[in-house]
Scaffold this motif. Sequence first.
Motif, PDB file in Angstrom:
ATOM      1  N   CYS A   5      31.249  18.497  29.758  1.00 15.62           N
ATOM      2  CA  CYS A   5      29.973  17.768  29.880  1.00 15.62           C
ATOM      3  C   CYS A   5      29.342  18.020  31.242  1.00 15.62           C
ATOM      4  N   TYR A   6      30.144  18.055  32.284  1.00 13.53           N
ATOM      5  CA  TYR A   6      29.634  18.242  33.644  1.00 13.53           C
ATOM      6  C   TYR A   6      29.159  19.680  33.887  1.00 13.53           C
ATOM      7  N   PHE A   7      30.008  20.654  33.544  1.00 13.07           N
ATOM      8  CA  PHE A   7      29.691  22.049  33.842  1.00 13.07           C
ATOM      9  C   PHE A   7      28.901  22.746  32.737  1.00 13.07           C
ATOM     10  N   GLY A   8      28.869  22.176  31.553  1.00  9.47           N
ATOM     11  CA  GLY A   8      28.130  22.775  30.447  1.00  9.47           C
ATOM     12  C   GLY A   8      28.688  24.137  30.071  1.00  9.47           C
ATOM     13  N   ILE A  18      32.650  28.292  39.036  1.00 12.52           N
ATOM     14  CA  ILE A  18      33.820  27.427  38.880  1.00 12.52           C
ATOM     15  C   ILE A  18      35.061  28.231  39.264  1.00 12.52           C
ATOM     16  N   LYS A  73      39.233  17.981  29.840  1.00 11.64           N
ATOM     17  CA  LYS A  73      38.462  19.169  29.458  1.00 11.64           C
ATOM     18  C   LYS A  73      37.079  18.771  28.957  1.00 11.64           C
ATOM     19  N   ASP A  74      37.010  17.730  28.132  1.00 11.65           N
ATOM     20  CA  ASP A  74      35.721  17.284  27.602  1.00 11.65           C
ATOM     21  C   ASP A  74      34.799  16.774  28.707  1.00 11.65           C
ATOM     22  N   ILE A  75      35.355  16.060  29.676  1.00 12.62           N
ATOM     23  CA  ILE A  75      34.545  15.579  30.807  1.00 12.62           C
ATOM     24  C   ILE A  75      34.016  16.767  31.618  1.00 12.62           C
ATOM     25  N   LEU A  76      34.898  17.735  31.892  1.00  8.67           N
ATOM     26  CA  LEU A  76      34.469  18.925  32.629  1.00  8.67           C
ATOM     27  C   LEU A  76      33.426  19.721  31.858  1.00  8.67           C
TER      28      LEU A  76
END
Length: 121
Positions: free
Chosen positions: A37-40, A15, A32-35
């Motif tokens: 979830c996506y990037f773990g 990243i 931030k929460d979406i990222l």
Amino acid sequence: MNGIVKPAIEFVDGIAKTEAIAFPRSGHHLLKDILACYFGKALHYCALYEDSEDLRLGAHPLTNFQKNHDFDLNAPTPDDRRYLVQIRDPVDAIESWHHLENRMGANGAALPDYETWKRST
């Protein structure tokens, strides 16, 4: 070629180092929460106002996403990272902040409740 050399963007766990300059109440935590979830576990987050200075971008080798409000409009902009600027209609942001203050009990009697305020405008 025009002779301009683009600086190298640093990557951590795949990243690009990214600093989010966010107007308050603009949806940064949702982003931030979406990222996350996506990037773990590859997303290593630092909030300048909540976390230790040791976790800041450039200070900690794993940090790759950082929040900054930059109220003074003088944040340094090193070339080793990308920048994401989040904005929101100021009226919506102020309304959101008012609701947050009411939920947190910080409003007290200093301001009228939202419905009273809205009727008066």
